[in-house]
Structure formats: structure tokens, C-alpha cells
Design an enzyme around this catalytic site. Structure first.
Site, short mmCIF file in Angstrom:
data_model
loop_
_atom_site.label_atom_id
_atom_site.label_comp_id
_atom_site.label_asym_id
_atom_site.label_seq_id
_atom_site.Cartn_x
_atom_site.Cartn_y
_atom_site.Cartn_z
N ILE A 33 0.83 -1.21 0.00
CA ILE A 33 0.00 0.00 0.00
C ILE A 33 0.86 1.27 0.00
CG2 ILE A 33 -0.26 0.39 2.50
CD1 ILE A 33 -3.31 0.58 1.96
N GLN A 96 9.76 -5.21 11.54
CA GLN A 96 8.48 -5.83 11.17
C GLN A 96 7.33 -5.06 11.79
OE1 GLN A 96 8.10 -9.96 12.29
NE2 GLN A 96 6.17 -10.22 11.17
N SER A 97 6.40 -4.61 10.96
CA SER A 97 5.27 -3.83 11.48
C SER A 97 3.95 -4.58 11.39
CB SER A 97 5.17 -2.49 10.75
OG SER A 97 4.92 -2.68 9.38
N HIS A 102 5.77 -12.06 5.90
CA HIS A 102 5.65 -11.57 4.53
C HIS A 102 7.01 -11.31 3.95
CE1 HIS A 102 5.33 -8.25 7.40
NE2 HIS A 102 5.98 -7.51 6.52
N HIS A 104 8.99 -9.09 1.13
CA HIS A 104 8.92 -7.93 0.23
C HIS A 104 9.71 -8.25 -1.03
CE1 HIS A 104 7.77 -4.85 3.42
NE2 HIS A 104 8.28 -5.80 4.19
P1 5GP Z 1 6.97 -4.77 7.48
O1 5GP Z 1 7.32 -3.38 7.93
O2 5GP Z 1 6.17 -5.50 8.52
O3 5GP Z 1 8.14 -5.56 6.99
O4 5GP Z 1 6.05 -4.58 6.20
C1 5GP Z 1 4.69 -4.36 6.27
C2 5GP Z 1 4.28 -3.77 4.95
O5 5GP Z 1 2.88 -3.86 4.84
C3 5GP Z 1 4.66 -2.30 4.81
O6 5GP Z 1 5.51 -2.14 3.69
C4 5GP Z 1 3.31 -1.61 4.62
O7 5GP Z 1 3.36 -0.55 3.69
C5 5GP Z 1 2.41 -2.73 4.15
N1 5GP Z 1 1.02 -2.58 4.51
C6 5GP Z 1 0.53 -2.19 5.73
N2 5GP Z 1 -0.82 -2.19 5.70
C7 5GP Z 1 -1.17 -2.58 4.44
C8 5GP Z 1 -2.45 -2.78 3.81
O8 5GP Z 1 -3.52 -2.59 4.40
N3 5GP Z 1 -2.43 -3.16 2.50
C9 5GP Z 1 -1.27 -3.39 1.83
N4 5GP Z 1 -1.36 -3.77 0.55
N5 5GP Z 1 -0.05 -3.22 2.40
C10 5GP Z 1 -0.01 -2.83 3.68
#
Ligand code: 5GP
Ligand code: ZN
Length: 116
Positions: A33, A96-97, A102, A104
Site C-alpha cells: 500500500i 516488522q510492522s 511476509h 517484500h
Molecule cells: P513490514 O514493515 O512489517 O516488513 O512490512 C509491512 C508492509 O505492509 C509495509 O511495507 C506496509 O506498507 C504494508 N502494509 C501495511 N498495511 C497494508 C495494507 O492494508 N495493505 C497493503 N497492501 N499493504 C499494507
């Protein structure tokens, strides 16, 4: 957090819309997103696995499937030749958020190293 509240479980279940690029039996890929590169796709297991740290030995096949799908998507997105990066953030220090494993897939521009 209960799994029913997990954002990516909801996306996998079709309860929250996403720009899906691949919908497989066990894995799903959709565009991030908030893209950090011209191509930024997330590949997830449909099964809830909280993080790579929480993955079990029995998850070997699904982890391989995620990686091989990233390879296929890199080709489909036109970044296989120019190059791309695959990232799995885990835990607080890993950035990780979303607490659902997941991967990337990033590409379409030159990516710096080391990451911040
Ligand atoms: P992390 O920071 O956990 O490695 O990556 C989480 C990713 O999920 C982030 O890049 C963020 O932009 C994406 N993300 C968060 N909420 C959503 C959502 O509702 N839809 C989509 N498509 N991506 C999301
Ligand atoms: Zn989940």
C-alpha cells in the site's frame, strides 16, 4: 493479538481489499500500500505465521513456495534482469510492522546497501 484481527489474514480471506497479483492455494501476493520502489509486492502464506522467527520446520515447503513465487513475480514484473531485492523483516529490530510473515519483493530502481 487474535488471528481474526490480523491484517494480512483479513487480506488473505478477502475481507480487506488488496491489489492482488497472485492468488494461489497456499500463498498470496499483493502490492504494498506504500510502495518503496516502482515494484513493491508482498508475498504471504495464507496460513497465519507470525514471523520468520515463529516458522516451524514443517513450514519448509511453504517458505520455498514463497521464494519461488518471488522469482516468478520478478520475471512477470520485468525486474528479473535489472535486479531486485527480497526482504523478510522479523521482530522489532528487524522493522516488522505487521505480525504475519511476509516477503517484500522490491525492484525497478537501484537499491542501496546496507539498509538503514
Ligand atoms: P513490514 O514493515 O512489517 O516488513 O512490512 C509491512 C508492509 O505492509 C509495509 O511495507 C506496509 O506498507 C504494508 N502494509 C501495511 N498495511 C497494508 C495494507 O492494508 N495493505 C497493503 N497492501 N499493504 C499494507
Ligand atoms: Zn495473519
Amino acid at each position: 493479538m487474535p488471528r481474526s484481527e490480523c491484517l494480512f489474514c483479513k487480506i488473505a480471506a478477502g475481507q480487506i481489499p488488496a491489489d492482488v497479483v497472485h492468488d494461489g492455494e497456499r500463498v498470496l501476493a499483493f502490492r504494498d500500500i506504500s510502495p518503496q520502489a516502482p515494484v513493491h509486492v508482498l508475498v504471504i502464506p495464507k496460513e497465519h505465521i507470525a514471523s520468520l522467527a515463529e516458522a516451524a520446520d514443517g513450514h519448509g515447503e511453504i517458505l520455498a513456495e514463497i521464494l519461488l513465487l518471488a522469482r516468478d513475480l520478478a520475471l512477470a514484473e520485468g525486474i528479473a534482469e535489472s535486479g531486485f531485492r527480497t526482504v523478510i523483516n522479523a521482530g522489532r529490530d528487524g522493522g516488522q510492522s505487521v505480525d504475519h510473515l511476509h516477503l517484500h519483493l522490491l525492484g525497478g530502481r537501484s537499491l542501496r546497501w546496507p539498509p538503514g
